[in-house]
Write a protein that holds these residues in place. Structure first.
Motif, short mmCIF file in Angstrom:
data_model
loop_
_atom_site.label_atom_id
_atom_site.label_comp_id
_atom_site.label_asym_id
_atom_site.label_seq_id
_atom_site.Cartn_x
_atom_site.Cartn_y
_atom_site.Cartn_z
N TRP A 101 -8.68 -27.04 -2.29
CA TRP A 101 -8.00 -27.79 -1.25
C TRP A 101 -8.92 -28.16 -0.09
O TRP A 101 -8.68 -29.12 0.62
CB TRP A 101 -6.80 -27.01 -0.72
CG TRP A 101 -7.14 -25.61 -0.27
CD1 TRP A 101 -7.80 -25.23 0.85
CD2 TRP A 101 -6.84 -24.41 -0.98
NE1 TRP A 101 -7.94 -23.87 0.92
CE2 TRP A 101 -7.35 -23.33 -0.19
CE3 TRP A 101 -6.17 -24.11 -2.18
CZ2 TRP A 101 -7.23 -22.00 -0.57
CZ3 TRP A 101 -6.06 -22.78 -2.55
CH2 TRP A 101 -6.58 -21.74 -1.76
N ALA B 53 1.83 -17.50 -2.38
CA ALA B 53 1.77 -18.90 -1.97
C ALA B 53 0.35 -19.22 -1.50
O ALA B 53 -0.20 -18.51 -0.65
CB ALA B 53 2.77 -19.19 -0.86
N SER B 54 -0.22 -20.27 -2.04
CA SER B 54 -1.49 -20.78 -1.55
C SER B 54 -1.22 -21.70 -0.37
O SER B 54 -0.06 -22.08 -0.12
CB SER B 54 -2.20 -21.56 -2.66
OG SER B 54 -1.53 -22.81 -2.88
N ASP C 60 0.74 -24.59 -1.55
CA ASP C 60 2.16 -24.28 -1.77
C ASP C 60 2.93 -24.36 -0.46
O ASP C 60 4.03 -24.90 -0.40
CB ASP C 60 2.31 -22.88 -2.37
CG ASP C 60 1.68 -22.75 -3.74
OD1 ASP C 60 1.72 -23.71 -4.51
OD2 ASP C 60 1.13 -21.66 -4.03
N ASP D 35 3.43 -28.03 0.65
CA ASP D 35 4.54 -28.70 -0.04
C ASP D 35 5.89 -28.15 0.43
O ASP D 35 6.85 -28.92 0.59
CB ASP D 35 4.40 -28.51 -1.56
CG ASP D 35 3.20 -29.25 -2.13
OD1 ASP D 35 2.75 -30.23 -1.50
OD2 ASP D 35 2.70 -28.84 -3.20
N ASN E 68 8.26 -18.16 -4.30
CA ASN E 68 7.21 -18.80 -5.10
C ASN E 68 6.49 -17.75 -5.96
O ASN E 68 5.97 -16.77 -5.45
CB ASN E 68 6.20 -19.48 -4.17
CG ASN E 68 5.40 -20.55 -4.86
OD1 ASN E 68 5.97 -21.52 -5.37
ND2 ASN E 68 4.09 -20.40 -4.88
N SER F 16 3.78 -18.01 -8.19
CA SER F 16 2.35 -18.03 -8.50
C SER F 16 1.61 -18.98 -7.56
O SER F 16 2.21 -19.86 -6.95
CB SER F 16 2.13 -18.44 -9.96
OG SER F 16 2.65 -19.74 -10.20
N GLY G 197 -0.53 -22.00 -6.35
CA GLY G 197 -0.79 -23.36 -6.78
C GLY G 197 -2.17 -23.81 -6.33
O GLY G 197 -2.61 -23.50 -5.22
N GLY G 198 -2.90 -24.52 -7.19
CA GLY G 198 -4.24 -24.98 -6.85
C GLY G 198 -5.32 -24.13 -7.46
O GLY G 198 -5.07 -23.08 -8.06
N THR G 199 -6.56 -24.58 -7.28
CA THR G 199 -7.73 -23.87 -7.80
C THR G 199 -8.39 -23.11 -6.66
O THR G 199 -8.64 -23.69 -5.59
CB THR G 199 -8.73 -24.88 -8.40
OG1 THR G 199 -8.07 -25.64 -9.41
CG2 THR G 199 -9.92 -24.16 -9.00
#
Length: 272
Positions: free
Chosen positions: A87, A119-120, A123, A126, A258, A260, A262-264
């Motif tokens: 991100w 949560a990343s 996440d 969003d 949430n 897992s 989200g994202g790398t």
């Protein structure tokens, strides 16, 4: 009473029997003391100490391993630092996440650290757009952070910088965690070239008067213990609010849940 006469032979037998009985008594007393059915065992002092000593103390778990501290920028991602993510180089709704994502990183830190979910920063980005009026593409404001965290099950509110350091200490001491905005325009005791930046405060140590800092913009600050007084001096008073205080989490009130990330990203082993 009639006096009894003994022959020499009888006297010799009596003396022999008496001597035998005396010898037996001595031997029994030596090898089998009265009241014992078995010979006593000798116990060494070391064995006594070992049996009575307290068990070895168990090692206290490191509380910081429960704390998430995401990084926001492209340099952290290029270096593949722990807690960094792709991100940092992404454009979201016309803005560079690496330039505006500090508030979203703080919210992700709190949700991941204090709920049973994950949560990343993406996440949280969003989710904030979903449950608040945050439109994305830029820094998230206090009201949107507060509303998003409340929708995720947290009790929180915003505050201005107290007039005294003691009152600020009390706020932090009575909180679960907090988000504050800092600026080098207020003080350069810890931050330089920082016009305004959200950071997360964790695990206030009252004895040392320190906090565990989540600083998404500076890997050299991130996950460091810092004097709380330096934070107080750096609070950005030009901002409408300076502090978002979180005091509780209730899973039943969590509408996010949430499961897992989200994202790398690059995570330490203890956070996977």
């Amino acid at each position: 009473m009639k006096k009894r006469n003994y022959t020499r032979r009888q006297l010799a037998i009596i003396v022999a029997l008496s001597a035998a009985m005396l010898l037996a008594a001595i031997l029994l007393n030596k090898f089998l003391p009265a009241g014992d059915s078995e010979p006593q065992q000798t116990v060494s002092p070391a064995a006594v100490v070992s049996a009575t000593a307290s068990p070895a103390p168990t090692e206290t778990p490191d509380p910081t391993l429960q704390i998430a501290t995401f990084l926001q920028g492209p340099k952290s991602w290029e270096a593949r630092r722990e807690w960094s993510g792709k991100w940092g180089k992404q454009i979201k709704d016309g803005g560079s996440f690496g330039g505006f994502g500090c508030g979203l990183c703080c919210m992700a830190n709190i949700y991941t650290s204090f709920s049973d979910y994950k949560a990343s920063p993406l996440d949280m980005y969003d989710y904030a757009k979903e449950v608040s009026e945050y439109e994305g593409g830029g820094a998230i404001d206090w009201g949107y952070m507060k509303g998003t965290l409340q929708a995720a099950g947290f009790t929180c509110d915003v505050f201005r910088k107290p007039k005294t350091y003691k009152k600020f200490q009390e706020l932090i001491k009575n909180s679960m965690t907090s988000i504050v905005v800092v600026s080098s325009a207020e003080s350069q005791v810890y931050w330089q070239n920082t016009p305004g930046h959200y950071v997360t405060l964790f695990l206030y140590d009252q004895e040392k008067d320190q906090i565990f800092l989540g600083d998404s913009g500076d890997p050299n600050h991130n996950r460091h213990w810092v004097s709380l007084k330096k934070i107080y001096k750096s609070l950005k008073t030009a901002n409408r609010w300076q502090i978002l205080l979180v005091t509780a989490y209730d899973e039943e009130m969590d509408n996010f849940k949430n499961e897992s990330f989200g994202g790398t990203m690059v995570l330490p082993d203890y956070a996977k």
